[in-house]
Each structure stands twice: as structure tokens, then as C-alpha cells.
Design an enzyme around this catalytic site. Structure first.
Site, short mmCIF file in Angstrom:
data_model
loop_
_atom_site.label_atom_id
_atom_site.label_comp_id
_atom_site.label_asym_id
_atom_site.label_seq_id
_atom_site.Cartn_x
_atom_site.Cartn_y
_atom_site.Cartn_z
N GLY A 290 0.81 -1.21 0.00
CA GLY A 290 0.00 0.00 0.00
C GLY A 290 0.85 1.25 0.00
O GLY A 290 1.99 1.25 -0.48
N SER A 291 0.32 2.31 0.56
CA SER A 291 0.97 3.61 0.50
C SER A 291 2.11 3.71 1.50
O SER A 291 2.20 2.95 2.47
CB SER A 291 -0.05 4.71 0.81
OG SER A 291 -0.46 4.63 2.18
N VAL A 292 2.98 4.69 1.26
CA VAL A 292 4.10 4.93 2.18
C VAL A 292 3.57 5.34 3.55
O VAL A 292 4.03 4.84 4.58
CB VAL A 292 5.03 6.02 1.62
CG1 VAL A 292 6.10 6.38 2.65
CG2 VAL A 292 5.70 5.55 0.32
N GLY B 68 0.55 4.82 4.99
CA GLY B 68 -0.12 3.72 5.67
C GLY B 68 0.84 2.65 6.12
O GLY B 68 0.76 2.14 7.25
N GLY B 69 1.78 2.30 5.24
CA GLY B 69 2.76 1.28 5.58
C GLY B 69 3.68 1.72 6.70
O GLY B 69 4.03 0.92 7.59
N GLU C 274 5.45 -3.36 1.23
CA GLU C 274 5.75 -2.83 -0.10
C GLU C 274 5.03 -1.50 -0.20
O GLU C 274 3.80 -1.45 -0.12
CB GLU C 274 5.28 -3.79 -1.20
CG GLU C 274 5.59 -3.29 -2.60
CD GLU C 274 4.83 -4.03 -3.67
OE1 GLU C 274 4.39 -3.37 -4.63
OE2 GLU C 274 4.67 -5.26 -3.54
N CYS D 224 2.18 -0.79 -9.24
CA CYS D 224 3.31 -0.39 -8.39
C CYS D 224 4.61 -0.32 -9.18
O CYS D 224 5.58 0.30 -8.73
CB CYS D 224 3.46 -1.34 -7.21
SG CYS D 224 3.57 -3.08 -7.67
#
Length: 480
Positions: free
Chosen positions: A202-204, A206-207, A226, A263
Site C-alpha cells: 500500500g501507501s508509504v 499507511g505502511g 511494499e 506499483c
């Protein structure tokens, strides 16, 4: 809908109860469980694709292919389990004459325990409930609890229902695969004391939030995320001269594929100034179309991300495609010196159908700009035979987990040798999330010293070692 704390705790405890059975399961059982999961996806492809298309609008053709990829991943991991080298079985026989005397040591990789998997928005099958993280975690011998993505809740629930039932019908224990929903449940899942690892796509932002939760536990756990990737591409002057038009067509097809929601989309492309490559791109883009983006959040973020790039004084729009559902493909142009000076602006990922072409005047300008590129999943070099691209290649290798020399990065083969991961922020670890070695994320080393044979794991006993690849006293031994 959010899973309650009480229900989440019960789900994780059921997974923990199943964990010893998965850890001890012989290869024949575990591989049959994985194939049962693959079979049930293929048997219900029409129903699943219909639900997925309603929720994601990705189209039946794309989604049908993704189901096949997902079931194929499960079957690949069944063969990985049967082949056995993933266990890294190693034996050192005792040697009383060594200084100091050496005991018998037998080592293997073993399952961690319950694994949390966070589904992705852009691959509702291949990176979701029964996707690569789940397949590799199950293959390693771990039950899985999946946090459903809010972009496809009905699909997630139905997939989990089918796959968990198929696993149990094939003989796997109850609790092997379960689903939780809601952001609060996801946060609680990664912090639950019985969860031993987590996988995320997912997103930077959120991750990173989940990564911090996993790291901040009293007992930190590995978090395999990722996150963001701009996937740099370098095209040399000789490559433009030899095949510029086909490269331009390839780039346009790649950055607009799936409405730019891959991605591995090529987000920044370095080309020689004066080569005319941007003109070829500009000629191809108007024939492309936008389309609906996956979620309301992604739809809202795309124009903001585009405006962020366009706001730099060096950036100009060179071409736009046809607007569909409020989204149109866009090709932007800047120069290498601007990138080197303002990488934090110009090299920020924009999820959607946009790419940034960067003109460079010299190799020195190119290399200065490349040195500012953040870690990515892929890097691509289009050059001609005989060109000296050593420094460029060194810079690309430092920034990516997969380097391409032909074609475009969208499309990830699910194979034994695949590497789908790269330096931060592409991933939070050195491991791949696609391919056979993705299994390594959900295993830990365990050694037995002078253990009675009856108490050893079956795969470390001499009779079983004869049938499996292993290393004995430093020598690789392959089964006859």
C-alpha cells in the site's frame, strides 16, 4: 464495518491454535492444502470476477487473468514446499577431535506463527486475501489473518469464505485463514501479542504507520511492507536513435496500463536532451484514455499529486490523453538539474496515469539526478550494444530490486528467481513479495544440538534428509 476487539482476539487465538499443526505438517499435506485453495479460486472464477468488477471497475478480462495468477502463485508455493530447499537443512556431525570439540548441530528454517496480511487496493486477488503474502506465509507453515481492503470488502469476504472452507475440507485445521475488517482492527492486528509477522502492500504513509506499530510493540515483529516506487528508466542517445518510436510507444503503454495504478509504473524517464524522444511520447499520449480509479481516496489524491508536480517551475505538460471519469493520462517534462535540486518535489510518486520525462544534457547531469532517486522496485536501462553504461548501471542497481534491459517494468513474473522489493521506500526489508523466495519472510532459523533423533523435526532426521536437498559438514547434498 469493523471487526470488534473481542472477535479479532478470538480469530487470532484460533490461528495460534492452528499454528503448531501447520508448522509440523508434512510437505504432502501442506502442498495439498495450497492446491485446494488454488482449485477453489479457479472453480469460482466467474462469481469472484463479477464481484471484483463491481467493486474495483478493473474489467473482467484483467480480473480473470489476475485470478489465474493468484491460483498459479498458490500452486508454485506447493511445488516450493515439495522441493524442500527453502528449509535450508544443514547438518554438522559431531567431531570430538576438533578444537574445541564440536557437538552435532542440525539446523532448519521453521514457521513463525500467525501472520497478519494487509490486502492491496490495486490487485484485489494477487495481493489480497489469497494473494502472494498469504500463499507464501501458508507455504512456510503459518496460519494467516487477513485485513480486508476497504476498496473491495464483499470480494474479500467471499474469497476468505471460499478459501478457508477449501483449506479445512482438504484437512487443514480450523483457524488456518480468517478475515478482519476496519482500520482499527488492522492496527490492533499488527499489535496482537500472538501475531508473529505482517505483510503489507500500500501507501508509504499507511505502511509506515503500521511499520512503526510493529516495531513499537514490547516484542517487535518483522513487518514486510511494499510501499512507494517511482521505477526510474534511463534511455541513452543511441537507444533513441535506434528505436525511439517503439520505446515511446512502450513507455506510453506502460505508464497508462491499468490507469497508471501499477506499483511498477515507470514514473520518471531520463532521456537525452535534443533527442526528440519527448516529441514521440507527446504524439502517442493523445490516443490513450483515462478511467475510473480504484477508490475514492485514490481518485481524490491523483489531481493533488499531479498539481504538486506541475507546480514546480521546471515542469511543463507535453501531452494529455482522453479524460474518462475525471481522469486523463498526462506526460510531463522537466530537466535533470531541476531533479537534482528538488528531488523531494519532482520524484514523489503520483499514483495514476502520469509520467515525468527528464531531459539530461550530459552523463554528469544524468548521474547527479540519478543519485537523488529514492529506492524503487524496478529500474530500467535502454541502451545499445557497445555503449559504456557502467556508472549508470551501478546507480540503478543501488536503487532497485530488479533491473530491466528490455521492455517495461509493468508486469511481474511469478517465478523462482523473481525479486519484487527494493531499498526504502519501495519495501521495508531486503526480501521479495513475489516469487518463490517470498517464503523466506515468514521463516526463522532454528538449530538443534545433540538432539535425540526421535525428538528432531522429521525433515532433520537422516531418513528424510536422504530425500531432500541439504548441506552436511559444509558439502551440498542433493537427493539421488
Amino acid at each position: 464495518m469493523t471487526t470488534s476487539p473481542e472477535d479479532l482476539d478470538a480469530i487470532v487465538r484460533a490461528a495460534a491454535a492452528a499454528a503448531p499443526i501447520w508448522r509440523r505438517s508434512p510437505a504432502s499435506d501442506r502442498s495439498s492444502w495450497l492446491r485446494a485453495a488454488a482449485d477453489v479460486l479457479d472453480a469460482n472464477v466467474a462469481e469472484l470476477v463479477a464481484i471484483a468488477d463491481e467493486e474495483t471497475r478493473l474489467g473482467a478480462t484483467r480480473l480473470t487473468g489476475e485470478v489465474a495468477r493468484t491460483s498459479g502463485q498458490l500452486r508454485l508455493f506447493a511445488t516450493v514446499v515439495e522441493e524442500g530447499s527453502y528449509l535450508e537443512l544443514t547438518v554438522d556431525d559431531p567431531d570430538a577431535g576438533a578444537t574445541p570439540p564440536r557437538p552435532e548441530l542440525r539446523r532448519l528454517l521453521t514457521a513463525l506463527g500467525p501472520v497478519a496480511v494487509f490486502s492491496a487496493s490495486n490487485f484485489p486477488f494477487a495481493f489480497s486475501v489469497a494473494g502472494g503474502d498469504t500463499a507464501s506465509a501458508l507455504a512456510a507453515g503459518n496460519p494467516v489473518v487477513v485485513k480486508a481492503h476497504s476498496g473491495h470488502p464483499r470480494l474479500s469476504a467471499r474469497t476468505a469464505e471460499l478459501v478457508s472452507a477449501a483449506l479445512e475440507a482438504a484437512g487443514a485445521p480450523a483457524g488456518s485463514l480468517a478475515l478482519v475488517e476496519g482500520r482499527d482492527a488492522g492496527n490492533a492486528l499488527v499489535q496482537h501479542p500472538l501475531v508473529r509477522a505482517a505483510g503489507f502492500t500500500g501507501s508509504v504513509s499507511g505502511g509506515r504507520a503500521l511499520f512503526d506499530l510493529a516495531s513499537g510493540r514490547p516484542d517487535p515483529i518483522p513487518f514486510y511492507g511494499e510501499l512507494g516506487s517511482i521505477n526510474p528508466v534511463v534511455i541513452t542517445e543511441a537507444a533513441v536513435a535506434a528505436r525511439g518510436d517503439s520505446l515511446a510507444q512502450g513507455l506510453v503503454g506502460s505508464f497508462t496500463l491499468g490507469v497508471g495504478q501499477f506499483c511498477t509504473k515507470p514514473g520518471v524517464v531520463f532521456v537525452p536532451a535534443g533527442s526528440g524522444f519527448e516529441d514521440a511520447v507527446a504524439a502517442a499520449v493523445p490516443a490513450t484514455s483515462g478511467g475510473p480509479l480504484l477508490t475514492d481516496r485514490i481518485t481524490a489524491a491523483f489531481p493533488a499529486g499531479l498539481a504538486h508536480l506541475e507546480g514546480d517551475p521546471s515542469v511543463s505538460i507535453i501531452a494529455e490523453g482522453v479524460e474518462v471519469d475525471g481522469v486523463r493520462p498526462v506526460a510531463l517534462l522537466t530537466d535533470a538539474r531541476a531533479v537534482a535540486a528538488r528531488a523531494e518535489t519532482l520524484l514523489e510518486e503520483c499514483f495514476g496515469p502520469v509520467t515525468l520525462i527528464v531531459r539530461y544534457d550530459s552523463e554528469a547531469d544524468l548521474h547527479a539526478a540519478l543519485a537523488t532517486v529514492p529506492g524503487s522496485l524496478t529500474a530500467t536501462l535502454h541502451a545499445e550494444p557497445g555503449e559504456d553504461s557502467t556508472t549508470t548501471l551501478d546507480l540503478l542497481q543501488e536503487r532497485a530490486g530488479r533491473v530491466l534491459f528490455a521492455g517495461w517494468p509493468t508486469g511481474v513474473a511469478v517465478t523462482w528467481s523473481q525479486q519484487h522489493g527494493g531499498p526504502w521506500p519501495a519495501t521495508t526489508s531486503l526480501h521479495t513479495s513475489v516469487g518463490a523466495s517470498a517464503i523466506r519472510r515468514f521463516l526463522r532459523p532454528l538449530a538443534f544440538q545433540d538432539a535425540p533423533e526421535a525428538l528432531l523435526p522429521e525433515v532433520l532426521r537422516d531418513e528424510m534428509l536422504m530425500r531432500l536437498p541439504h548441506r552436511r559438514n559444509g558439502t551440498l547434498v542433493l537427493p539421488a
